[in-house]
Scaffold this active site. Structure first.
Site, PDB file in Angstrom:
ATOM      1  N   HIS A  34      -3.633  -5.603   1.324  1.00 43.80           N
ATOM      2  CA  HIS A  34      -2.858  -5.646   2.443  1.00 43.80           C
ATOM      3  C   HIS A  34      -2.547  -7.265   2.732  1.00 43.80           C
ATOM      4  O   HIS A  34      -3.584  -7.747   3.631  1.00 43.80           O
ATOM      5  CB  HIS A  34      -3.449  -5.080   3.754  1.00 43.80           C
ATOM      6  CG  HIS A  34      -3.073  -3.674   3.637  1.00 43.80           C
ATOM      7  ND1 HIS A  34      -2.319  -2.968   4.136  1.00 43.80           N
ATOM      8  CD2 HIS A  34      -3.889  -2.524   2.890  1.00 43.80           C
ATOM      9  CE1 HIS A  34      -2.325  -1.670   4.137  1.00 43.80           C
ATOM     10  NE2 HIS A  34      -3.467  -1.158   3.368  1.00 43.80           N
TER      11      HIS A  34
ATOM     12  N   CYS B 147       0.804  -1.186  -0.067  1.00 40.65           N
ATOM     13  CA  CYS B 147       0.003   0.075  -0.100  1.00 40.65           C
ATOM     14  C   CYS B 147       0.846   1.191   0.012  1.00 40.65           C
ATOM     15  O   CYS B 147       1.326   1.607  -1.112  1.00 40.65           O
ATOM     16  CB  CYS B 147      -1.113   0.008   1.032  1.00 40.65           C
ATOM     17  SG  CYS B 147      -2.206   1.219   0.875  1.00 40.65           S
TER      18      CYS B 147
ATOM     19  N   GLU C 275      -0.983  -8.621   5.149  1.00 44.42           N
ATOM     20  CA  GLU C 275      -0.947  -8.818   6.449  1.00 44.42           C
ATOM     21  C   GLU C 275      -2.268  -8.743   7.372  1.00 44.42           C
ATOM     22  O   GLU C 275      -2.440  -9.268   8.490  1.00 44.42           O
ATOM     23  CB  GLU C 275       0.201  -7.594   7.420  1.00 44.42           C
ATOM     24  CG  GLU C 275      -0.724  -6.319   7.549  1.00 44.42           C
ATOM     25  CD  GLU C 275      -0.681  -5.493   6.303  1.00 44.42           C
ATOM     26  OE1 GLU C 275      -0.345  -5.892   5.024  1.00 44.42           O
ATOM     27  OE2 GLU C 275      -1.066  -4.383   6.347  1.00 44.42           O
TER      28      GLU C 275
END
Lengths: 230, 81
Positions: A203, A86, A205
């Site tokens: 994302h 990002c 994560e």
């Protein structure tokens, strides 16, 4: 294998990323302050999401001048693995480690939602644990994710398999509606020519544990483990 | 010396913010508005530079920092000597 996560003022996915790497993937992870000059032996440097320097000037434009980014540039030029997520992707574009630039999303809205992306190249060091055509569900959260590059760059990255992820519908089809931010060629992630630097808007994560709604993002981190091990 | 630097998206790059402003103006009845491009303005104070030196420095900082040459272009002028 050791990870390093760079923290800029305004990073806000730094500790999510550290959590995913330490607790989910189970690898030692250094927190690297942007003013330092030392990558502390990291085998892979991750630039996390957030709003480094408040997105002043342009997303990622100021972070690229951070002292540590000169180390990251040298590390990448020597072949070290660098993942930008990002805002981290935006920093890599501003730094020139990846080609192109980000424009404001086509609908002029900040988009915070799950999307589906298709693995376009499973031969990269960031996707070798996945398979070509696999559809991954991960969240995005950005204002400037509308990928732009001039036609010559697009042709080069298309021809050389450097597009890693494209926005798609849940069945893996490329549609205008699925390309939520209007990116050229529906690009959601790409690598440099050498294949050791990748930027991606979704994302991973935030999609690494079932409690978060998806574990698809683990493929990116597990691929890196394989890449380092080999 | 004070200079003004205007950064805007290249003509070849879609400007969705400019389009939104144009559409809003049309909604208000300003039919003469054909197109709108949105940009950024920087006013920079420079110390101890001649015009020639400024003419070298300003394009350098515009190119390196203020504008992203992949998507943006810039113009500049001297506001005060």
């Amino acid at each position: 294998m050791k990870f390093g996560v760079v923290v800029f003022p305004g990073s806000n996915c730094d500790f999510d990323t550290v959590h995913a790497l330490r607790e989910v993937i189970g690898r030692p992870t250094e927190i690297l302050w942007h003013k330092d000059h030392d990558l502390r032996g990291a085998d892979c440097v991750v630039l996390p999401g957030g709003f480094s320097y408040g997105d002043y000037l342009r997303s990622g434009a100021i972070a690229r001048f951070s002292p540590l980014m000169q180390e990251v540039r040298e590390f990448a030029e020597k072949g070290g693995l660098v993942l930008g997520i990002c805002n981290g992707f935006q920093v890599l574009l501003e730094l020139g480690l990846l080609p192109g630039a980000m424009l404001r999303n086509k609908g002029l809205k900040f988009l915070c939602r799950f999307v589906t992306v298709r693995v376009e190249n499973a031969g990269t060091r960031f996707t070798n644990a996945g398979r070509k055509g696999q559809v991954l569900r991960m969240p995005i959260a950005h204002f400037d994710g509308n990928y732009y590059a001039d036609p010559a760059v697009l042709e080069d990255i298309e021809r050389n398999g450097r597009i890693v992820f494209r926005y798609c519908d849940p069945d893996g089809r490329l549609t205008d509606e699925a390309n939520v931010n209007g990116s050229l060629h529906a690009i959601a992630g790409l690598t440099n020519a050498r294949g050791n630097v990748m930027g991606m808007m979704p994302h991973p994560e935030r999609a690494s544990e079932a409690i978060l709604g998806s574990t698809d993002g683990r493929i990116v981190f597990e691929s890196l483990l394989r890449a380092i091990a080999s | 010396m004070r200079v003004r630097i205007l950064v805007s998206l290249k003509a070849s790059v879609l400007d969705p913010q400019g389009q939104a402003v144009r559409n809003a103006l049309h909604t208000l009845g300003y039919k003469a508005v054909e197109d709108v491009r949105q940009g950024k303005v920087f006013e920079v104070d420079l110390a101890g530079l001649s015009r020639d030196e400024a003419a070298r420095l300003v394009p350098e900082i515009a190119h390196k920092v203020l504008a992203n040459p992949i998507i943006e272009t810039y113009a500049w002028e001297i506001l005060e000597e």
